[in-house]
Design a protein around this motif. Structure first.
Motif, PDB file in Angstrom:
ATOM      1  N   GLU A 143       4.814  11.072  -9.140  1.00 13.97           N
ATOM      2  CA  GLU A 143       5.019  12.228  -8.616  1.00 13.97           C
ATOM      3  C   GLU A 143       3.985  13.291  -7.890  1.00 13.97           C
ATOM      4  N   ASP A 144       3.191  12.649  -7.148  1.00 18.29           N
ATOM      5  CA  ASP A 144       2.035  13.661  -6.572  1.00 18.29           C
ATOM      6  C   ASP A 144       1.070  14.304  -7.525  1.00 18.29           C
ATOM      7  N   LEU A 145       0.937  13.436  -8.596  1.00 22.61           N
ATOM      8  CA  LEU A 145      -0.255  13.897  -9.732  1.00 22.61           C
ATOM      9  C   LEU A 145      -1.198  12.377  -9.899  1.00 22.61           C
ATOM     10  N   VAL A 146      -2.236  12.671 -10.180  1.00 18.45           N
ATOM     11  CA  VAL A 146      -3.075  11.670 -10.632  1.00 18.45           C
ATOM     12  C   VAL A 146      -2.764  11.428 -12.196  1.00 18.45           C
ATOM     13  N   THR A 147      -2.289  10.297 -12.612  1.00 18.08           N
ATOM     14  CA  THR A 147      -2.222   9.694 -13.847  1.00 18.08           C
ATOM     15  C   THR A 147      -3.246   9.097 -14.678  1.00 18.08           C
ATOM     16  N   ASP A 181       1.998   1.901  -3.152  1.00 18.76           N
ATOM     17  CA  ASP A 181       2.409   3.130  -3.221  1.00 18.76           C
ATOM     18  C   ASP A 181       1.713   3.968  -4.259  1.00 18.76           C
ATOM     19  N   ASP A 182       1.306   3.540  -5.225  1.00 15.17           N
ATOM     20  CA  ASP A 182       1.064   4.393  -6.542  1.00 15.17           C
ATOM     21  C   ASP A 182      -0.558   3.998  -6.743  1.00 15.17           C
ATOM     22  N   LEU A 235      -4.526   8.636   3.237  1.00 13.95           N
ATOM     23  CA  LEU A 235      -4.535   8.718   1.910  1.00 13.95           C
ATOM     24  C   LEU A 235      -3.552   9.997   1.434  1.00 13.95           C
ATOM     25  N   PRO A 236      -3.113   9.636   0.401  1.00 17.04           N
ATOM     26  CA  PRO A 236      -1.974  10.681  -0.194  1.00 17.04           C
ATOM     27  C   PRO A 236      -2.552  11.994  -0.488  1.00 17.04           C
TER      28      PRO A 236
END
Length: 120
Positions: A107-111, A79-80, A12-13
């Motif tokens: 960009e490495d944040l949860v939206t 990827d997202d 997982l990311p």
């Protein structure tokens, strides 16, 4: 056609792993830090917008119950987008629940995080 591939938790990311680690121990300060300022979290149809509302939701959700959490599945959509299934057992009505946590990242944040009954 979308192919779902079940993965262990380590692929997982980092953003998703970090959120889950903080969320499981009910650390709302750390868990909410993984969200973008304009993020939205939806839990069983109720929406929380922005990091401040998400923090309050994470702090208060389930606080009246005792429960354990176990990750039972993870699927990469692309990827997202990721889906992680958690099994909760505790003192809440019904005693057992399997929930899908559907993550959208940027960009490495949860939206966006959508929490729903597994398979719904």
């Amino acid at each position: 056609m979308t192919h779902h591939i079940n993965l262990r938790s380590d692929p997982l990311p980092a953003t998703v792993r970090g959120f889950l680690a903080a969320h499981v121990v009910r650390d709302a300060d750390t868990a909410s830090s993984f969200f973008a300022e304009d993020a939205v979290a939806i839990d069983q149809g109720e929406s929380f917008r922005g990091r401040e509302q998400i923090h309050a939701f994470l702090r208060d959700a389930g606080s009246e119950f005792e429960y354990t959490t176990e990750q039972i599945a993870a699927a990469r959509i692309n990827d997202d987008h990721w889906v992680v299934t958690l099994r909760l057992e505790g003192t809440f009505p019904g005693g057992v629940a399997e929930l899908d946590y559907r993550f959208t990242t940027r960009e490495d944040l949860v939206t966006e995080l959508v929490i729903a009954n597994h398979g719904s």
